[in-house]
Design an enzyme around this catalytic site. Structure first.
Site, mmCIF file in Angstrom:
data_model
loop_
_atom_site.group_PDB
_atom_site.id
_atom_site.type_symbol
_atom_site.label_atom_id
_atom_site.label_comp_id
_atom_site.label_asym_id
_atom_site.label_seq_id
_atom_site.Cartn_x
_atom_site.Cartn_y
_atom_site.Cartn_z
ATOM 1 N N LYS A 57 0.840 -1.204 0.000
ATOM 2 C CA LYS A 57 0.000 0.000 0.000
ATOM 3 C C LYS A 57 0.879 1.260 0.000
ATOM 4 O O LYS A 57 0.688 2.163 -0.808
ATOM 5 C CB LYS A 57 -0.908 0.016 1.243
ATOM 6 C CG LYS A 57 -2.027 -1.019 1.194
ATOM 7 C CD LYS A 57 -2.749 -1.142 2.544
ATOM 8 C CE LYS A 57 -3.723 -2.310 2.530
ATOM 9 N NZ LYS A 57 -4.303 -2.594 3.849
ATOM 10 N N GLN A 101 -3.840 -1.571 10.218
ATOM 11 C CA GLN A 101 -3.767 -2.842 9.492
ATOM 12 C C GLN A 101 -4.354 -3.978 10.339
ATOM 13 O O GLN A 101 -3.981 -4.152 11.492
ATOM 14 C CB GLN A 101 -2.307 -3.142 9.103
ATOM 15 C CG GLN A 101 -2.130 -4.398 8.279
ATOM 16 C CD GLN A 101 -2.862 -4.341 6.929
ATOM 17 O OE1 GLN A 101 -2.861 -3.319 6.248
ATOM 18 N NE2 GLN A 101 -3.523 -5.434 6.553
ATOM 19 N N ASP A 124 -10.477 3.598 5.591
ATOM 20 C CA ASP A 124 -10.849 2.190 5.408
ATOM 21 C C ASP A 124 -12.362 2.006 5.553
ATOM 22 O O ASP A 124 -12.893 0.960 5.180
ATOM 23 C CB ASP A 124 -10.126 1.311 6.441
ATOM 24 C CG ASP A 124 -8.913 0.602 5.860
ATOM 25 O OD1 ASP A 124 -8.853 0.451 4.618
ATOM 26 O OD2 ASP A 124 -8.043 0.184 6.641
#
Ligand code: NAP
Length: 299
Positions: A57, A101, A124
């Site tokens: 990412k 994460q 997210d």
């Protein structure tokens, strides 16, 4: 004997390329306003797969000239300290987006940690406020994987309106937001949606009725050709490591048995090169969106 169907490969890589081409001008525009869209990636513990995901990412962010920093913490960081670090990132105007994460080490209450991220920086889309807005049909940040899947369907002109879509998996990250998005009264929704999970008996009896199947289970090659209606479109979200004799010691496979769906499915996303690149592209898009909202004073 039934006639074989031609199976088209839905390349997420191709769609992602198209997304980046559109994002470049928005990134330029943000920079001309003195803002470099920035992402903080929070990594807790030493999980090798998580390290790989964060690296791929942040590599993309760097390549696009965006700002990104990975903030690493040991697996035994105290919960209070991790929450304080997230609050620090919330207050840091260099970052327009924050991603934590997943999975976090088992000791952590993921819901509590994700809820600490400011909803305005939650690129997210996992904060309860943003999931609630999605359910209400007024989304702010749409979780990257389901958003990327809708873009793949749109790009390859696979309509969802009036179609029966079976989503296999109901996680907060993929399956549940996916099923919500598909049932919204929107051009990329308007589908009749069925959600299957680990307590669903005879999943094949549902997938065989589907025009579109979205497999997000984390079980290698669980969806096989005999579970599909001929001509249906299959989106394979799974990324599973299966041990083999190669130098790496493993290969990546999806939740769909790629070979057995050939000649049955009308279209299928590959693994790798399908949903994965789109998840990253949507993370970039959401971060650029967050920076734009910040510039326009929306938060
Ligand atoms: P998850 O949180 O483990 O959820 C898996 C879901 O599948 C759960 O709802 C579970 O049911 C269901 N399930 C598990 N085994 C099943 C079975 N045998 N039959 C039917 N349903 C079953 O996983 P996730 O985070 O959604 O991820 C799913 C897969 O997608 C994983 O392989 C992951 O690595 C991959 N992934 C890929 C991307 C990408 O960018 N390509 C992004 C995210 C995830 P219950 O709810 O009943 O437990």
């Amino acid at each position: 004997m039934s006639a074989q169907v031609e199976t088209h490969i839905l390349s997420g890589k191709e769609v992602a390329k198209n997304v980046y081409a559109h994002l470049n001008s928005r990134i330029k525009e943000a920079k001309s306003n003195g803002v470099v869209p920035g992402l903080a990636a929070v990594l807790v513990g030493e999980d090798p797969a998580s390290q790989v995901y964060v690296r791929s990412k942040t590599r993309k962010f760097n390549k696009l000239g965006l700002h990104t920093e990975t903030v690493c913490f040991p697996a035994d960081i105290a919960e209070e300290d991790l929450l304080a670090e997230i609050r620090r990132l919330n207050d840091d105007s260099v970052f327009h987006g924050i991603l934590v994460q997943l999975p976090l080490p088992r000791e952590f209450d993921s819901g509590k940690i994700l809820s600490e991220v400011s909803p305005e920086k939650d690129v997210d889309g996992f904060h309860p406020v943003n999931l609630g807005r999605l359910a209400a049909g007024t989304p702010r940040f749409i979780p990257c994987t389901p958003k990327g899947i809708l873009r793949i369907l749109q790009y390859f002109r696979i309509a969802t309106e009036g179609k029966h879509v079976v989503v296999v998996g109901r996680s907060t990250i993929v399956g549940r937001p996916m099923s919500l998005l598909l049932s919204l009264k929107t051009p990329t929704g308007n589908a009749t949606t069925t959600v299957c999970h680990s307590r669903t008996p005879d999943i094949g009896s549902f997938t065989r009725q589907a025009d579109i199947v979205i497999a997000a289970v984390g079980v290698p090659e669980m969806i096989t050709g005999d579970m599909l209606k001929p001509g249906s479109a299959i989106v394979d979200v799974g990324i599973n490591r299966v041990e083999d004799d190669s130098e790496k010691g493993y290969r990546l496979v999806g939740d769909v048995e790629f070979d057995s769906v050939q000649g049955v499915a009308g279209a299928v996303t590959p693994v790798p090169g399908g949903v994965g690149p789109m998840t990253i592209a949507m993370l970039v898009e959401n971060t650029v969106e967050a920076a734009e909202q910040w510039v326009s004073g929306e938060w």
